[in-house]
Design a protein around this motif. Structure first.
Motif, PDB file in Angstrom:
ATOM      1  N   GLU A  34       0.817  -1.216   0.000  1.00 27.45           N
ATOM      2  CA  GLU A  34       0.000   0.000   0.000  1.00 27.45           C
ATOM      3  C   GLU A  34       0.852   1.268   0.000  1.00 27.45           C
ATOM      4  O   GLU A  34       0.348   2.358   0.259  1.00 27.45           O
ATOM      5  N   ILE A  35       2.143   1.118  -0.312  1.00 27.82           N
ATOM      6  CA  ILE A  35       3.087   2.242  -0.338  1.00 27.82           C
ATOM      7  C   ILE A  35       3.726   2.343  -1.712  1.00 27.82           C
ATOM      8  O   ILE A  35       4.156   1.340  -2.290  1.00 27.82           O
ATOM      9  N   ILE A  36       3.796   3.561  -2.246  1.00 25.16           N
ATOM     10  CA  ILE A  36       4.600   3.848  -3.427  1.00 25.16           C
ATOM     11  C   ILE A  36       5.564   4.974  -3.083  1.00 25.16           C
ATOM     12  O   ILE A  36       5.195   5.932  -2.386  1.00 25.16           O
ATOM     13  N   ILE A  37       6.814   4.844  -3.543  1.00 24.99           N
ATOM     14  CA  ILE A  37       7.851   5.839  -3.253  1.00 24.99           C
ATOM     15  C   ILE A  37       8.218   6.547  -4.544  1.00 24.99           C
ATOM     16  O   ILE A  37       8.371   5.913  -5.596  1.00 24.99           O
ATOM     17  N   GLY A  38       8.352   7.866  -4.477  1.00 25.94           N
ATOM     18  CA  GLY A  38       8.649   8.643  -5.678  1.00 25.94           C
ATOM     19  C   GLY A  38       9.729   9.673  -5.452  1.00 25.94           C
ATOM     20  O   GLY A  38      10.184   9.907  -4.323  1.00 25.94           O
ATOM     21  N   ASN A  39      10.112  10.309  -6.547  1.00 22.15           N
ATOM     22  CA  ASN A  39      11.146  11.337  -6.553  1.00 22.15           C
ATOM     23  C   ASN A  39      10.538  12.669  -6.094  1.00 22.15           C
ATOM     24  O   ASN A  39      10.401  13.619  -6.863  1.00 22.15           O
ATOM     25  N   GLY A  40      10.155  12.698  -4.823  1.00 23.39           N
ATOM     26  CA  GLY A  40       9.424  13.842  -4.290  1.00 23.39           C
ATOM     27  C   GLY A  40       7.940  13.690  -4.572  1.00 23.39           C
ATOM     28  O   GLY A  40       7.522  12.967  -5.481  1.00 23.39           O
ATOM     29  N   SER A  41       7.105  14.371  -3.792  1.00 23.66           N
ATOM     30  CA  SER A  41       5.663  14.261  -4.028  1.00 23.66           C
ATOM     31  C   SER A  41       5.267  14.917  -5.351  1.00 23.66           C
ATOM     32  O   SER A  41       4.254  14.534  -5.948  1.00 23.66           O
ATOM     33  N   ASP A  42       6.053  15.878  -5.842  1.00 25.03           N
ATOM     34  CA  ASP A  42       5.765  16.465  -7.156  1.00 25.03           C
ATOM     35  C   ASP A  42       5.756  15.391  -8.231  1.00 25.03           C
ATOM     36  O   ASP A  42       4.899  15.375  -9.123  1.00 25.03           O
ATOM     37  N   ASP A  43       6.740  14.495  -8.175  1.00 23.48           N
ATOM     38  CA  ASP A  43       6.829  13.396  -9.129  1.00 23.48           C
ATOM     39  C   ASP A  43       5.603  12.507  -9.036  1.00 23.48           C
ATOM     40  O   ASP A  43       5.046  12.068 -10.054  1.00 23.48           O
ATOM     41  N   LEU A  44       5.152  12.237  -7.819  1.00 24.73           N
ATOM     42  CA  LEU A  44       3.986  11.380  -7.628  1.00 24.73           C
ATOM     43  C   LEU A  44       2.705  12.062  -8.105  1.00 24.73           C
ATOM     44  O   LEU A  44       1.805  11.400  -8.623  1.00 24.73           O
ATOM     45  N   ILE A  45       2.606  13.370  -7.935  1.00 27.45           N
ATOM     46  CA  ILE A  45       1.434  14.107  -8.439  1.00 27.45           C
ATOM     47  C   ILE A  45       1.321  13.937  -9.950  1.00 27.45           C
ATOM     48  O   ILE A  45       0.246  13.633 -10.487  1.00 27.45           O
ATOM     49  N   GLU A  46       2.436  14.107 -10.646  1.00 24.81           N
ATOM     50  CA  GLU A  46       2.427  13.946 -12.103  1.00 24.81           C
ATOM     51  C   GLU A  46       2.097  12.501 -12.492  1.00 24.81           C
ATOM     52  O   GLU A  46       1.360  12.259 -13.453  1.00 24.81           O
TER      53      GLU A  46
END
Length: 356
Positions: A77-89
């Motif tokens: 239930e976790i995804i990790i991204g290059n900052g939350s900006d990256d995850l928003i996109e």
């Protein structure tokens, strides 16, 4: 080349680099933690240097399990991204097709709209209330078949205010689209809806290491949602979206949460002190559950752009929001600095007012 560029990209504004930062100014314009990261993080960076010739772990490696324990959810239930900006996109890319809509209560974090535009979608803005609250029933009524995502920053940036959990529940329960609750300032606000991710399949929570853990430059964020949603998001990520330094320092930061809690406590104490002092000067200051405050200059008849410029002349940087995001020309946001930095900001504001 002009005929090869997508029209919705041409419509975006050109990016301009910020001025190079010097060690002589006080920077309160990006909501950064004013303290360095934990000693455990600094040690982890040193230890990671010999590993930089290797690719990072996929799917977040060991950090994913550690984050799941921290957030009291399952690893899937976790995804990790290059900052939350990256995850928003990424969220916009996965859930919205070109020409579909994203509903955005404004003023709020501008990356929601930018990511929608980059992906060829249509940001549809709704104005917040007098004190930047949300009219949940109005938002629900504005949702159409074309609406695929609603972004709600909680606490909101740049205004700092929280949405009540019951209001968020009403929203999530009454729309047929994805509701993204951005909890970038969770460690400061201590309010979350992450415990609902399996009750509501249309809920996704975002968080960040930038603010509370002082890792803004390493770009590390994560999302929390039901396992199926996370699976779809990971299908669309880059193979290695997060670098090794970020993954290892995230792990180190979570081994020293007490350090972060202590620094956050200091920031929150300073926030209330600064808010009181600025209110005594005659400014309007809004309640905040973050590491910044949102200030209204209208009671003093000062345009925020003029005030921000005069602060910069004194080597103090805050962020002007006058005339932006649907606001009148009277608003600025300042991060909470150290005690010394906050005092210098107060002194500089006093000079601006004294000279008219």
């Amino acid at each position: 080349m002009e005929n090869l560029v997508n029209q919705h990209i041409k419509a975006l504004k050109s990016r301009v680099a910020d001025p190079t930062r010097s060690g002589h100014a006080i920077y309160l314009d990006r909501n950064e933690l004013p303290y360095p990261p934990s000693p455990a993080v600094i040690q982890a960076i040193s230890d990671a240097v010999p590993l930089l010739n290797r690719y990072p772990d996929t799917l977040g490696g060991s950090l994913r399990k550690t984050l799941a324990n921290y957030a009291s959810v399952a690893e899937e239930e976790i995804i990790i991204g290059n900052g939350s900006d990256d995850l928003i996109e990424l969220i916009v890319k996965v859930f919205m097709a070109p020409q579909e809509e994203v509903l955005i209560p404004n003023p709020t974090f501008p990356v929601y709209a930018l990511s929608t535009q980059v992906m060829g979608g249509k940001p549809r803005f709704m104005k917040r209330g007098v004190n930047f609250d949300l009219n949940i029933k109005e938002i629900i009524n504005q949702v159409t078949e074309a609406t695929k995502i609603i972004f709600v920053a909680n606490p909101n940036n740049p205004t700092g205010n929280l949405v009540d959990r019951q209001d968020l529940k009403m929203l999530i329960e009454n729309v047929n689209c994805l509701v993204v609750v951005d909890e970038c300032y969770y460690e400061m606000s201590q309010q979350t809806v992450s415990d609902w991710i399996n009750d509501y399949k249309n809920l996704l929570v975002l968080r960040s290491f930038s603010k509370s853990f002082g890792l803004a430059s390493l770009r590390l964020g994560y999302g929390i949602a039901n396992a199926q949603t996370i699976d779809y998001l990971y299908r669309a990520t880059q193979i290695f979206p997060v670098n090794t330094l970020a993954l290892l320092t995230g792990m180190a930061a979570l081994t020293d949460v007490e350090y972060a809690k202590e620094k956050i406590k200091q920031v929150c104490q300073e926030r209330e002190n600064l808010r009181e002092k600025i209110e005594q000067m005659g400014f309007g200051v809004y309640p905040s559950a973050t590491n910044f405050i949102f200030v209204n200059t209208k009671p003093l008849g000062i345009l925020s752009a003029d005030l921000v410029q005069r602060l910069r002349e004194q080597n103090i940087w805050v962020r002007d929001f006058g005339g932006k995001l649907g606001l009148e020309p009277y608003y600025f946001r300042t991060a909470i600095g150290t005690m010394d930095q906050n005092q210098k900001l107060q002194d500089a504001l006093g000079k601006v007012m004294a000279h008219g």
